[in-house]
Design an enzyme around this catalytic site. Structure first.
Site, PDB file in Angstrom:
ATOM      1  N   LYS A   1       0.562  -1.490  -0.175  1.00  0.00           N
ATOM      2  CA  LYS A   1      -0.196  -0.073  -0.206  1.00  0.00           C
ATOM      3  C   LYS A   1       1.349   1.520  -0.166  1.00  0.00           C
ATOM      4  O   LYS A   1       2.048   1.338   0.645  1.00  0.00           O
ATOM      5  CB  LYS A   1      -1.059  -0.155   1.405  1.00  0.00           C
ATOM      6  CG  LYS A   1      -2.034  -0.797   1.273  1.00  0.00           C
ATOM      7  CD  LYS A   1      -2.935  -0.888   2.472  1.00  0.00           C
ATOM      8  CE  LYS A   1      -4.152  -1.812   2.335  1.00  0.00           C
ATOM      9  NZ  LYS A   1      -5.072  -1.259   1.782  1.00  0.00           N
TER      10      LYS A   1
ATOM     11  N   ARG B   1     -10.711 -10.579   0.866  1.00  0.00           N
ATOM     12  CA  ARG B   1     -11.918 -12.227   0.331  1.00  0.00           C
ATOM     13  C   ARG B   1     -11.373 -13.692   0.726  1.00  0.00           C
ATOM     14  O   ARG B   1     -11.930 -14.431   0.663  1.00  0.00           O
ATOM     15  CB  ARG B   1     -12.195 -11.767  -0.407  1.00  0.00           C
ATOM     16  CG  ARG B   1     -10.973 -12.077  -1.459  1.00  0.00           C
ATOM     17  CD  ARG B   1     -10.882 -10.377  -3.084  1.00  0.00           C
ATOM     18  NE  ARG B   1     -10.610  -9.345  -2.464  1.00  0.00           N
ATOM     19  CZ  ARG B   1     -11.413  -8.339  -3.328  1.00  0.00           C
ATOM     20  NH1 ARG B   1     -11.898  -8.601  -4.850  1.00  0.00           N
ATOM     21  NH2 ARG B   1     -11.296  -6.830  -3.176  1.00  0.00           N
TER      22      ARG B   1
END
Ligand code: BES
Ligand code: ZN
Ligand code: ZN
Length: 490
Positions: free
Chosen positions: A267, A341
């Site tokens: 990130k 997920r």
């Protein structure tokens, strides 16, 4: 803080607080005073006008059981929401603490303003949640919370609602307190220990599956995401069995990434510290389980929390990897930052296989796209079942933890198809990021009614978050009150 009830407004107190409707000439439920005090109250009423959120304090002279009277504006009657009393009560509590009081009293508004039961619950929730402060790591602690007297008619029904609201608020506060912990002080094993301690105290069964066993049993998502960190992955399972023996449980699943760097798909640096809050879904589930067991809700509930730290390193999973999830489906990794997920898919499939639940509800700070779509005051829900979704919507209306549904049809499912595996872990560009993430989860649930709640925008206070007295800076505990309402109405 301690909470008690009184039925009279004429009891000794350092601060007697009453609500005032906009442009009204009375303090709701206060009753009459001597002429001098009445004069001061009337003057103050004119000055503050009952404007929503406005507080006005009147020092009392002479012989009076209350040292001060506080008028708290709640705005126009027709604009009152389910949240008004909660938010204004929180504000009152912060004022009482600022004044360094030992105790204060709040007069429950009469039933023509708000149903007594809900007012009492909202007063307690607002006060308790507002007074929580994350000061564990500061030498200078915030002063002890003042005790609260709720002035209301005394009845066993009220006593019950007070106990109930205290447990629910404590659940939300517990969630906030663990979600606020910094990533060096809260790893997957720390969360597992919290779950074990609570389970032991509240007589729940708690199982923690560790790294080697996760790998052996085929939890490919949790194992892959967790392999890059020396803080090993855990799958935490808490069981509250208080319903009929053979009754199918409700399964709650929560994403607990104790820190999300993005992994190899690192990130950007700005605000990366906020990714300590990527464990909020899991913390919500642990807080709910704590409250469920203390409330003795007569149903079966299972909490499942997959927990990992997503780090870059020589052992990390990579873009390009193909992994096998718990249900046997394969996933092509195209971005290691889409890790939530993967761990949720394992946990959802495990929950469905082992518990054949009546319903599965999951919470996750899953996508930045959710903040783009709905902002920071409303959570996204995606579901495969109309009835379950409606129940969550009803609870949302009662608790003011707001949700909004996003669609999930075959076209979205097609967006995560992979050339080389059964699925890929990202969609197409930035299109419908919250839905394509949900589509991935949908693949892990076969037939069970399921609601996915993306709490990326609401799990902690962000720049665009609407200020609320009962959500001090940091984790909000979103979802705890919502799901406890749903479970209690079953
Ligand atoms: N934990 C993040 C989502 C997130 C971002 C929550 C910011 C709250 C605030 C999640 O793991 C993530 O990074 N998702 C990616 C998915 C993308 C790579 C498909 C995202 O949203 O950018
Ligand atoms: Zn991520
Ligand atoms: Zn994440």
């Amino acid at each position: 803080m301690k909470i008690k009830t009184e039925s009279s407004t004429k009891k000794k107190t350092q601060l007697l607080c009453g609500f005032v409707l906009e442009n009204s000439n009375k303090v709701l439920g206060l009753g009459n005073y001597d002429s001098k005090t009445n004069f001061a109250i009337n003057q103050s009423l004119k000055d503050m006008g009952g404007e929503l959120g406005k507080l006005s304090i009147i020092p009392i002279i002479g012989k009076n059981p209350a040292q001060r009277i506080l008028l708290a504006g709640i705005g126009k009657k027709e604009n009152l929401t389910k949240d008004t009393i909660r938010a204004v009560s929180g504000k009152i509590a912060l004022k009482a603490r600022e004044l360094k009081l030992k105790e204060f009293s709040i007069i429950t508004p009469p039933s023509f303003v708000n149903e007594t039961i809900s007012s009492v619950a909202q007063i307690i929730e607002g006060v308790k949640m507002a007074l929580y402060k994350f000061d564990k790591f500061k030498a200078e602690k915030t002063d002890n919370s003042p005790n609260l007297t709720v002035i209301t008619s005394k009845s066993s029904k009220i006593a019950k609602i007070i106990k109930n609201s205290e447990i629910i608020s404590d659940g939300a506060i517990f969630t906030k307190s663990i979600a606020n912990l910094p990533p060096n002080e809260c790893t997957p094993s720390t969360l597992a220990n919290f779950a074990k301690t609570i389970s032991k105290k509240n007589k729940m069964k708690c199982t923690v599956i560790s790294k080697q066993e996760l790998k052996k049993k085929g939890f490919g998502g949790i194992s892959a995401v967790g392999q890059g960190s020396k803080n090993e992955p855990k799958l935490i399972v808490m069981e509250h069995k208080n319903g009929p023996r053979n009754e199918k449980p409700i399964v709650l699943v929560g994403k607990a990434v104790t820190f999300d760097t993005g992994g190899i798909s690192l990130k950007p640096g700005a605000n990366m510290d906020e990714m300590k809050f990527d464990k909020c879904g899991g913390c919500t589930v642990i807080g709910i389980m704590k409250a469920v067991s203390e409330l003795n809700i007569p149903i079966n509930v299972v909490g499942i929390v997959p927990s990992v730290e997503n780090m870059p390193g020589g052992e990390s999973y990579r873009p390009g990897d193909i992994i096998k999830l718990y249900n046997g489906k394969t996933a092509e990794i195209l971005n290691t930052d889409a890790e939530g997920r993967l761990i949720l898919a394992d946990a959802l499939a495990y929950g469905e296989k082992y518990y054949s639940p009546k319903a599965i509800i999951d919470f996750a700070t899953l996508t930045g796209a959710c903040i783009i779509a709905l902002g920071t005051n409303v959570a996204a829900i995606v579901s495969n079942n109309e009835k379950l979704k409606n129940k969550i919507n009803d609870s949302s209306k009662r608790t003011t933890e707001e949700v909004w549904e996003l669609p999930l049809n075959q076209d979205y499912m097609d967006m995560i198809k992979s050339e080389v595996a059964d699925m890929k872990n990202i969609g197409i560009g930035k299109a419908a990021g919250t839905i394509t993430a949900a589509a991935f989860l949908r693949n892990a649930v076969e037939n069970t009614p399921w609601v996915h709640i993306d709490i990326a925008g609401v799990a902690w206070t962000q720049t665009a978050t609407k200020e609320k007295s009962y959500n001090p800076k940091g984790a909000t505990g979103f979802g705890v009150r919502l799901i406890l309402d749903y479970l209690q109405k079953l």
